[in-house]
Design an enzyme around this catalytic site. Structure first.
Site, mmCIF file in Angstrom:
data_model
loop_
_atom_site.group_PDB
_atom_site.id
_atom_site.type_symbol
_atom_site.label_atom_id
_atom_site.label_comp_id
_atom_site.label_asym_id
_atom_site.label_seq_id
_atom_site.Cartn_x
_atom_site.Cartn_y
_atom_site.Cartn_z
ATOM 1 N N HIS A 125 31.112 43.272 33.977
ATOM 2 C CA HIS A 125 32.035 42.169 34.258
ATOM 3 C C HIS A 125 33.489 42.576 34.000
ATOM 4 O O HIS A 125 34.408 41.988 34.576
ATOM 5 C CB HIS A 125 31.668 40.954 33.411
ATOM 6 N N ARG A 166 29.787 40.556 41.025
ATOM 7 C CA ARG A 166 29.065 40.433 39.766
ATOM 8 C C ARG A 166 27.968 41.502 39.707
ATOM 9 O O ARG A 166 27.517 42.010 40.731
ATOM 10 C CB ARG A 166 28.432 39.041 39.642
ATOM 11 N N ARG A 169 35.008 43.498 37.156
ATOM 12 C CA ARG A 169 35.337 42.306 37.952
ATOM 13 C C ARG A 169 36.659 41.704 37.468
ATOM 14 O O ARG A 169 37.514 41.340 38.271
ATOM 15 C CB ARG A 169 34.198 41.291 37.818
ATOM 16 N N HIS A 209 34.529 32.291 43.743
ATOM 17 C CA HIS A 209 34.677 31.153 42.839
ATOM 18 C C HIS A 209 34.669 29.854 43.634
ATOM 19 O O HIS A 209 35.357 29.733 44.648
ATOM 20 C CB HIS A 209 36.001 31.245 42.063
ATOM 21 N N TYR A 240 42.877 34.507 35.587
ATOM 22 C CA TYR A 240 43.466 35.832 35.725
ATOM 23 C C TYR A 240 44.980 35.785 35.795
ATOM 24 O O TYR A 240 45.644 36.768 35.495
ATOM 25 C CB TYR A 240 42.873 36.530 36.953
ATOM 26 N N LYS A 260 26.424 32.988 43.432
ATOM 27 C CA LYS A 260 25.750 31.886 42.757
ATOM 28 C C LYS A 260 25.390 30.799 43.760
ATOM 29 O O LYS A 260 26.151 30.489 44.660
ATOM 30 C CB LYS A 260 26.655 31.317 41.659
#
Length: 317
Positions: free
Chosen positions: A263, A166, A266, A289, A298, A190
């Site tokens: 992004h 990110r 990514r 994730h 995706y 995150k």
């Protein structure tokens, strides 16, 4: 903590009128403090939830939170759709409101959570922008030697595409997070979760050139030795806004859609891996994730691309 609880208990015992107007804003402020102090969410996540809650507070206006029903919140979702928000943004808004009501339940302000019954839109309904491999090649070669900080810019763009990190992860990447001999880097995603991500040969070459030719010069402009890898012209760590502007500038230079963002690289990273036969679980791990369902977006993107190719070239499509 005791002071916060006392304040919320006063709001709870004051009756329905207490949970309207300015009192609702107070509860939202306490909710964000709860996410920060007790749930330890990332600063960017809290900022996003803060924007969502400001929208929700404006919609609530003078209504009582305790009186809101699932029909009311469905109407709120309808207003978000009328504002043409992306499905992913609407989903995040719903999650923010749902966890807000869970917070109110914990504090004894409401007994039910009507937001539990609101369905979120599936992330794959909005296909993320994906570059072709040719566009990626053009884009990564767009910084030229006449650009003042071209060594840094090449390295940043290469890292974005090589790792799928990110924008915030690239901006906070530190020199000590690099492991060039092992060809990987450590990034913090995150919630403070760390992961190891492989580095390709071209990215390594670009990083080494930047470290040797430019970073020391930029670091010398800062009053304190910076730990971050990518620095601005003042020697401070580059931020997401600067990175976003650089991506836009270099995309425009090679004639790529102006909707491209950090992004997008990514998205392209993940889609190209899956198109090449990479295992979905491994892609999930590289992207950081928490859920495999997020990574599955995706597969839908890749299927849409395959369908387009089939329609274009198959004689009986």
């Amino acid at each position: 903590m005791a002071k916060r609880v006392t304040k919320l208990q006063q709001l709870a015992t004051a009756g329905p009128a207490a949970t309207s107007g300015r009192a609702t804003q107070t509860l939202c402020t306490e909710y964000l403090a709860y996410l920060r102090g007790e749930c330890h969410l990332a600063a960017n996540t809290i900022a996003a939830y803060g924007n969502d809650m400001r929208r929700f507070v404006a919609w609530v206006d003078q209504r009582s939170l305790a009186d809101l029903k699932v029909q009311d919140l469905s109407s709120y979702v309808g207003t978000l759709q009328e504002e043409n928000l992306a499905p992913s943004s609407i989903s995040r808004n719903v999650v923010a409101v749902r966890t807000f009501f869970k917070f109110l339940q914990l504090e004894g302000i409401v007994t039910d959570n009507p937001a539990d019954l609101i369905a979120t839109q599936k992330m794959w309904q909005r296909m993320p922008g994906v570059l072709t491999t040719r566009q990626v090649n053009d884009f990564l070669s767009s910084p030229k030697k006449y650009d003042k900080y071209w060594q840094r810019d090449v390295a940043m763009l290469e890292v974005l595409y090589a790792t799928g990190c990110r924008a915030s992860e690239v901006c906070t990447l530190r020199v000590r997070d690099l492991s060039m001999p092992q060809k990987h880097l450590r990034c913090e995603g995150k919630g403070g979760k760390q992961r190891m991500v492989p580095l390709g040969g071209r990215a390594i070459v670009a990083i080494q050139r930047y470290l040797e030719d430019l970073r020391g010069e930029l670091a010398a402009k800062s009053p304190h030795p910076p730990e971050e890898l990518f620095l601005s012209r003042s020697g401070r760590p580059i931020d997401r806004v600067q990175l976003w502007r650089l991506v836009k500038m270099y995309a425009a230079r090679v004639g790529i859609d102006d909707k491209i963002s950090p992004h997008s690289l990514r998205h392209s990273f993940a889609t190209h891996l899956l198109a090449g036969g990479a295992d979905l679980r491994l892609v999930q791990e590289m992207l950081g994730h928490a859920s495999i369902q997020t990574t599955q977006i995706y597969t839908h993107v890749e299927h849409s691309r395959l369908k387009k190719v089939h329609t274009q070239f198959h004689p009986r499509a």
